[in-house]
Design a protein around this motif. Structure first.
Motif, PDB file in Angstrom:
ATOM      1  N   SER A 101       0.728  -1.177   0.124  1.00  0.00           N
ATOM      2  CA  SER A 101       0.056   0.092   0.046  1.00  0.00           C
ATOM      3  C   SER A 101       0.939   1.357   0.038  1.00  0.00           C
ATOM      4  CB  SER A 101      -1.166  -0.131   1.212  1.00  0.00           C
ATOM      5  OG  SER A 101      -0.033  -0.141   2.271  1.00  0.00           O
ATOM      6  N   GLN A 132       2.514   1.770  -3.496  1.00  0.00           N
ATOM      7  CA  GLN A 132       1.619   2.501  -4.620  1.00  0.00           C
ATOM      8  C   GLN A 132       1.184   3.494  -4.288  1.00  0.00           C
ATOM      9  OE1 GLN A 132      -2.095  -0.126  -4.489  1.00  0.00           O
ATOM     10  NE2 GLN A 132      -2.668   0.656  -6.614  1.00  0.00           N
ATOM     11  N   ARG A 143     -10.444  -3.964   7.565  1.00  0.00           N
ATOM     12  CA  ARG A 143      -9.240  -4.464   7.024  1.00  0.00           C
ATOM     13  C   ARG A 143      -8.741  -5.596   7.734  1.00  0.00           C
ATOM     14  NH1 ARG A 143      -3.906  -3.191   8.856  1.00  0.00           N
ATOM     15  NH2 ARG A 143      -2.267  -3.499   7.244  1.00  0.00           N
ATOM     16  N   TYR A 195     -11.369  -6.765   3.825  1.00  0.00           N
ATOM     17  CA  TYR A 195     -10.380  -6.883   2.638  1.00  0.00           C
ATOM     18  C   TYR A 195      -9.024  -6.905   3.092  1.00  0.00           C
ATOM     19  CZ  TYR A 195     -14.223  -5.065  -0.203  1.00  0.00           C
ATOM     20  OH  TYR A 195     -15.395  -4.830  -1.160  1.00  0.00           O
ATOM     21  N   GLU A 196      -8.388  -7.739   2.480  1.00  0.00           N
ATOM     22  CA  GLU A 196      -6.913  -8.059   2.900  1.00  0.00           C
ATOM     23  C   GLU A 196      -5.815  -6.949   2.320  1.00  0.00           C
ATOM     24  OE1 GLU A 196      -4.402 -10.938   4.787  1.00  0.00           O
ATOM     25  OE2 GLU A 196      -6.408 -11.002   4.375  1.00  0.00           O
ATOM     26  N   SER A 229      -3.969  -1.965  -0.032  1.00  0.00           N
ATOM     27  CA  SER A 229      -3.746  -2.079  -1.456  1.00  0.00           C
ATOM     28  C   SER A 229      -5.123  -2.556  -2.221  1.00  0.00           C
ATOM     29  CB  SER A 229      -2.935  -2.926  -1.971  1.00  0.00           C
ATOM     30  OG  SER A 229      -2.769  -4.114  -1.472  1.00  0.00           O
ATOM     31  N   ILE A 230      -5.963  -3.419  -1.487  1.00  0.00           N
ATOM     32  CA  ILE A 230      -7.194  -3.878  -1.805  1.00  0.00           C
ATOM     33  C   ILE A 230      -8.328  -3.071  -1.331  1.00  0.00           C
ATOM     34  CG2 ILE A 230      -8.744  -6.078  -2.181  1.00  0.00           C
ATOM     35  CD1 ILE A 230      -6.070  -7.783  -2.118  1.00  0.00           C
ATOM     36  N   PRO A 243      -9.100   0.716  -3.473  1.00  0.00           N
ATOM     37  CA  PRO A 243     -10.164   0.813  -4.683  1.00  0.00           C
ATOM     38  C   PRO A 243     -11.525   0.044  -4.338  1.00  0.00           C
ATOM     39  CG  PRO A 243      -8.089  -0.681  -4.811  1.00  0.00           C
ATOM     40  CD  PRO A 243      -8.019  -0.516  -3.674  1.00  0.00           C
ATOM     41  N   ALA A 244     -11.713  -0.265  -3.200  1.00  0.00           N
ATOM     42  CA  ALA A 244     -13.148  -0.825  -2.825  1.00  0.00           C
ATOM     43  C   ALA A 244     -13.781   0.542  -2.451  1.00  0.00           C
ATOM     44  CB  ALA A 244     -13.217  -1.825  -1.643  1.00  0.00           C
TER      45      ALA A 244
END
Length: 303
Positions: free
Chosen positions: A103, A106, A193, A221-222, A225-226, A229-230
């Protein structure tokens, strides 16, 4: 070997043996017999006056002296190799390897790296996405950037950013009914998270101790970084470190309905192996990261 410096060949053989903990495998990798590997290691141990390996029922392991010797010799060999490359091929670039939380890489590091390269065009940075608990036994990095509480065995830790967190959401998700109180969140999808830190419990203990919080069945969400976007795509609201969503808040893609900043236990830390490397290029990168992180700690402006 007495009275002379240890040969580079012996030192390289030792480093491979320290990594594999298997003299037969070391021989295969170095194109030597197991006996030859043993003789090189024995010569090193005789010269140093201390065993570098211990033999156990489960095989070889490094002694305490062996671990210290490995750490210093690894850095020395690397400097020699880099000097050879620079002199024999002046147009080549020095490669640094860093492990970075996906994360942070990015959202924070990669967008800013151009600034570092403008001052150090001779350096190449290899970024490996790694999480804090992943096995490092077969890898060694020049530095790491990880979510941490500031304590990492065998490493120095410098706080960069991330202790300040807030509830964020896509503006279109609350356009018709903006939440005024934490209790208003009961009518929204609240995302979790699935890793330590930045949990709803920590946030609501500061913002709304009496509020029940998200349902146990709320989506997980894992990793950020995932999760990011959600949230950007309007799937729900979530808790984020402000440094990760600073640009999205300034652009208006995300909003903080309550405008809060809650201090948490976790943050992003620059981790450097001890003893620190004498490599000036590693020092330059780490100094740049520390300086750059100051901009990540300024309060984000929300449109």
């Amino acid at each position: 070997m007495k009275g002379s410096r240890n040969s580079l060949t012996s030192l390289r053989i030792f480093l491979v043996a320290a990594r594999t903990l298997n003299f037969s495998m070391t021989g295969e990798l170095m194109h030597l017999t197991q006996s030859a590997v043993s003789k090189h290691v024995a010569a090193l141990e005789k010269h140093l006056g201390t065993p570098l390996f211990e033999r156990t029922s489960n095989g070889l392991k490094l002694s305490h002296a062996g671990m210290r010797y490995r750490d210093h010799i690894q850095q020395a060999i690397r400097l020699i190799d880099e000097a050879d490359i620079l002199v024999s091929n002046p147009s080549s670039r020095i490669a640094l390897n860093i492990a970075v939380s996906p994360s942070f890489a990015q959202s924070c590091l990669i967008p800013a790296l151009k600034d570092f390269f403008s001052s150090h065009p001779e350096v190449k940075v290899n970024i490996r996405p790694r999480l804090p608990k992943e096995d490092r036994s077969t890898e060694r990095f020049d530095a790491e950037i990880q979510l941490n509480t500031g304590h990492a065995r065998g490493m120095s830790a410098t706080y960069l950013c991330g202790r300040e967190m807030a509830l964020v959401v896509a503006p279109e998700l609350i356009a018709d009914s903006p939440p005024r109180l934490p209790e208003d969140l009961d009518h929204m999808v609240l995302l979790k998270r699935a890793q330590p830190g930045y949990g709803w419990e920590e946030w609501k203990s500061a913002m709304a101790p009496g509020w029940a919080g998200p349902s146990p069945s709320s989506p997980e969400y894992e990793g950020f970084s995932i999760l990011l976007p959600a949230v950007l795509n309007g799937l729900g609201a979530a808790i984020f470190p402000l440094c990760l969503v600073k640009d999205h808040l300034q652009s208006g893609r995300l909003v903080r309905p309550f405008g809060e900043s809650v201090s948490g236990r976790y943050g992003y830390y620059l981790l450097e192996p001890r003893p620190q490397s004498p490599n000036p290029y590693i020092a330059a990168l780490c100094n740049w990261i520390r300086e750059y992180s100051k901009s990540l700690n300024t309060a984000p402006e929300q449109r």
